[in-house]
Design an enzyme around this catalytic site. Structure first.
Site, PDB file in Angstrom:
ATOM      1  N   GLU A 198       0.884  -1.175   0.000  1.00 36.20           N
ATOM      2  CA  GLU A 198       0.000   0.000   0.000  1.00 36.20           C
ATOM      3  C   GLU A 198       0.914   1.215   0.000  1.00 36.20           C
ATOM      4  OE1 GLU A 198      -3.402   0.163   0.082  1.00 36.20           O
ATOM      5  OE2 GLU A 198      -3.737  -1.982   0.067  1.00 36.20           O
TER       6      GLU A 198
ATOM      7  N   CYS B 134      -2.204   9.516   2.636  1.00 38.30           N
ATOM      8  CA  CYS B 134      -1.746   8.909   1.378  1.00 38.30           C
ATOM      9  C   CYS B 134      -2.671   9.252   0.218  1.00 38.30           C
ATOM     10  CB  CYS B 134      -1.633   7.403   1.534  1.00 38.30           C
ATOM     11  SG  CYS B 134      -3.147   6.639   2.118  1.00 38.30           S
TER      12      CYS B 134
HETATM   13  P1  NAD Z   1       7.599   5.195   7.517  1.00 36.20           P
HETATM   14  O1  NAD Z   1       8.898   5.917   7.296  1.00 36.20           O
HETATM   15  O2  NAD Z   1       6.998   5.164   8.850  1.00 36.20           O
HETATM   16  O3  NAD Z   1       7.856   3.731   6.962  1.00 36.20           O
HETATM   17  C1  NAD Z   1       6.859   2.764   6.929  1.00 36.20           C
HETATM   18  C2  NAD Z   1       7.345   1.532   7.653  1.00 36.20           C
HETATM   19  O4  NAD Z   1       8.404   0.928   6.924  1.00 36.20           O
HETATM   20  C3  NAD Z   1       7.874   1.802   9.044  1.00 36.20           C
HETATM   21  O5  NAD Z   1       7.367   0.836   9.923  1.00 36.20           O
HETATM   22  C4  NAD Z   1       9.366   1.666   8.861  1.00 36.20           C
HETATM   23  O6  NAD Z   1      10.069   1.288  10.025  1.00 36.20           O
HETATM   24  C5  NAD Z   1       9.441   0.580   7.823  1.00 36.20           C
HETATM   25  N1  NAD Z   1      10.709   0.512   7.100  1.00 36.20           N
HETATM   26  C6  NAD Z   1      11.612   1.487   6.865  1.00 36.20           C
HETATM   27  N2  NAD Z   1      12.654   1.000   6.140  1.00 36.20           N
HETATM   28  C7  NAD Z   1      12.374  -0.313   5.911  1.00 36.20           C
HETATM   29  C8  NAD Z   1      13.053  -1.354   5.203  1.00 36.20           C
HETATM   30  N3  NAD Z   1      14.196  -1.147   4.586  1.00 36.20           N
HETATM   31  N4  NAD Z   1      12.454  -2.553   5.155  1.00 36.20           N
HETATM   32  C9  NAD Z   1      11.277  -2.786   5.753  1.00 36.20           C
HETATM   33  N5  NAD Z   1      10.599  -1.841   6.438  1.00 36.20           N
HETATM   34  C10 NAD Z   1      11.148  -0.614   6.517  1.00 36.20           C
HETATM   35  O7  NAD Z   1       6.486   5.756   6.619  1.00 36.20           O
HETATM   36  P2  NAD Z   1       6.634   6.445   5.271  1.00 36.20           P
HETATM   37  O8  NAD Z   1       7.190   5.458   4.310  1.00 36.20           O
HETATM   38  O9  NAD Z   1       7.259   7.784   5.382  1.00 36.20           O
HETATM   39  O10 NAD Z   1       5.044   6.666   5.027  1.00 36.20           O
HETATM   40  C11 NAD Z   1       4.592   7.630   4.220  1.00 36.20           C
HETATM   41  C12 NAD Z   1       4.318   7.063   2.854  1.00 36.20           C
HETATM   42  O11 NAD Z   1       3.380   6.026   2.977  1.00 36.20           O
HETATM   43  C13 NAD Z   1       3.737   8.043   1.886  1.00 36.20           C
HETATM   44  O12 NAD Z   1       4.331   7.843   0.632  1.00 36.20           O
HETATM   45  C14 NAD Z   1       2.271   7.661   1.836  1.00 36.20           C
HETATM   46  O13 NAD Z   1       1.622   8.009   0.652  1.00 36.20           O
HETATM   47  C15 NAD Z   1       2.350   6.194   2.032  1.00 36.20           C
HETATM   48  N6  NAD Z   1       1.113   5.705   2.602  1.00 36.20           N
HETATM   49  C16 NAD Z   1       0.350   4.876   1.873  1.00 36.20           C
HETATM   50  C17 NAD Z   1      -0.858   4.427   2.378  1.00 36.20           C
HETATM   51  C18 NAD Z   1      -1.750   3.504   1.623  1.00 36.20           C
HETATM   52  O14 NAD Z   1      -2.695   3.019   2.218  1.00 36.20           O
HETATM   53  N7  NAD Z   1      -1.504   3.237   0.352  1.00 36.20           N
HETATM   54  C19 NAD Z   1      -1.253   4.841   3.643  1.00 36.20           C
HETATM   55  C20 NAD Z   1      -0.438   5.686   4.357  1.00 36.20           C
HETATM   56  C21 NAD Z   1       0.758   6.103   3.838  1.00 36.20           C
END
Ligand code: NAD
Length: 482
Positions: A227, A261
């Site tokens: 997602e 998102c």
């Molecule tokens: P984040 O930085 O919190 O990362 C998400 C998760 O991934 C965290 O738990 C983090 O620890 C983990 N993570 C980081 N590096 C990793 C790796 N190498 N391997 C595995 N896991 C790892 O969140 P973010 O990525 O900044 O979230 C924001 C983004 O998420 C935006 O792009 C947003 O659009 C997207 N988003 C999508 C949805 C959806 O439903 N499609 C919902 C919310 C947010």
């Protein structure tokens, strides 16, 4: 050891792989020994979760607000608590029907055999969730996974650490550690988590990390749901009712200060409507948020890093001569509160970071088009977005936009609303994600659809068995003729 210390893991990076593997193995053994949970057991899990969410709603709103600096209580109750509760209610109501084996017809030559699809829990699933709706985006996949009868390991985001701790203790109080375990830690732990040979891995977060997650999962051929994010466009048709459209756009854009998102990322509108749009935007923001700094309804940017990223986007746009309209009705200074005023960037250049990257904040680029086809082409020249919004009354134009653009989901004459319709799949397409969840689709995402054929005692299978001879030839003639 207390239940809490077993159900909540804070592994050191050096021993993460071992600790996490041990938990996964324990859950897998428990799953295999107990077999798939019954409908009543699943309903009991969901009911316990629902009661606890209701009970802890206000506490959760406070914790999330501490993580954000400030997060509107109403936004938390609506976007985190209400969505989770309605997800549970929907699952409770329909789960019996979702779990029922589905009879499917067989072709004439297989009669009187019968066929059905069985929905089996996959086993142990991993869920990795982000910071922007730190409760909802952990709990909604958990609801679907539990409804489908799985065991779950959950890794919430380290960027909302108080909420992550809260979730860990909350779940430890509800489920034994061999059913639900929470893993706390940052990117390194996330990477170790993504390498585990889960039966399914469900990730919500950025597209960049999504790529790493899919690579890690490929090692063990673990199926993934991703997602992800992206730039969700908002197209205003010639005949859009401007005031209503603008209010919807700013509702969707400013919820959680744009850190959503599916927030509208940018607007495409007819050239002639540009100035009227700007005037309406000023009116709408003033109506929703007459003041910003101390306004409990307006959420802060989650941390300094994200705040500086957004500031950089605006500084770059300014430096390159873009027209910028700050919508700060009381003209307050905001730095102290780590809030960012809603800001329009009119006709930004293609080279700007805010044109290329997902904005994820209250900054709204506004582009104009001459013909609706140009707007459609613009969307199609860019990666496929998670959401698309169209405003307009003409059904034919609406259907043209629906048919000719590809996005995860769409709301027409509204923003965000498709995400709360439990009967709609929620997920991205292309760069905005793989797979979907919510409602029955979510149940299926976390289920194995097992195809089962039931042979009848009297059947014609022997007609096609060796040694092949005249009868087989006759049968083949019949089969190949149809
Ligand atoms: P984040 O930085 O919190 O990362 C998400 C998760 O991934 C965290 O738990 C983090 O620890 C983990 N993570 C980081 N590096 C990793 C790796 N190498 N391997 C595995 N896991 C790892 O969140 P973010 O990525 O900044 O979230 C924001 C983004 O998420 C935006 O792009 C947003 O659009 C997207 N988003 C999508 C949805 C959806 O439903 N499609 C919902 C919310 C947010």
């Amino acid at each position: 050891m207390s239940v809490i210390s077993v159900a909540v893991l804070r592994p050191a990076a050096s021993s993460a792989a071992q600790e996490l593997s041990a938990t996964l193995e324990r859950q897998r053994q428990a799953f295999l020994q107990a077999g798939p949970p019954t409908l009543d057991e699943r309903r009991a899990d969901l009911a316990r979760l629902k009661a606890a969410i209701r009970d802890k709603a206000e506490a959760l709103a406070r914790v999330i607000s501490e993580d954000f600096g400030h997060r509107s209580r109403h936004e938390t109750l609506l976007a985190e608590i209400f969505t989770a509760l309605s997800g549970i209610r929907h699952a409770e109501k329909h789960l019996g029907q979702w779990m029922r084996p589905k009879r499917v017809s067989v072709s004439a030559e297989l009669l009187p055999g019968r066929a059905r699809i069985l929905y089996q829990p996959l086993g142990v699933v991993g869920i990795i969730s982000p910071w922007n709706y730190p409760f909802q985006l952990a709990i909604m996949p958990l609801i679907a996974a539990l409804a489908a009868g799985n065991r779950v390991m959950l890794k919430p985001s380290e960027l909302t650490p108080r909420t992550a701790d809260f979730i860990a203790e909350f779940l430890a109080g509800l489920f034994p550690s061999d059913k639900v375990a929470t893993v706390l830690g940052g990117a390194e732990i996330g990477a170790a988590f993504a390498r585990l040979p889960f039966d399914h891995l469900f990730y919500t977060g950025s597209t960049a990390v999504g790529r790493l997650v899919m690579q890690a999962a490929a090692e063990s051929l673990t199926p993934v749901t991703l997602e992800l994010g992206g730039k969700s466009p908002c197209i205003l048709g010639e005949d859009a009712v401007l005031s209503g459209a603008v209010e919807s756009i700013f509702y969707g854009k400013l919820l959680n200060a744009g850190q959503t998102c599916i927030a509208p990322d940018y607007v495409l509108l007819p050239e002639a409507k540009r100035e009227a749009f700007i005037a309406e935007a000023q009116r709408a923001v003033k109506k929703f948020y007459p003041r910003l700094a101390a306004n409990r309804d307006y959420t802060s940017i989650v941390n300094e890093r994200q705040y500086q990223r957004l500031r950089r986007y605006l500084d770059e746009a300014k430096a390159k001569g873009a027209r910028i309209v700050e919508l700060n009705p009381a003209e307050e200074p905001l730095e102290e509160s780590r809030k960012l005023a809603p800001t329009l960037v009119i006709e930004p250049g293609d080279d700007l970071a805010l044109t290329r990257e997902e904005i994820f904040g209250p900054v709204l680029p506004v582009r104009t088009y001459r013909r609706l086809d140009d707007a459609i082409d613009y969307v199609n020249r860019h990666p496929r977005p998670l959401a698309l919004y169209y405003f307009g009354e003409d059904a034919k134009k609406r259907d043209t936009v629906l048919a000719r653009t590809i996005s995860g989901g769409v709301s027409v004459n509204a923003t965000l609303m498709h995400v709360v319709v439990e009967n709609l799949p929620f997920g991205g397409v292309g760069a905005s994600g793989i797979g979907a969840y919510h409602g029955e689709i979510g149940f299926q995402t976390f289920s194995h659809r097992k195809g089962v054929f039931l042979q009848s005692r009297f059947n014609g299978a022997f007609l096609l068995r060796p040694p092949f001879g005249r009868i087989t030839d006759l049968m083949l003639k019949l089969l190949l003729r149809r």
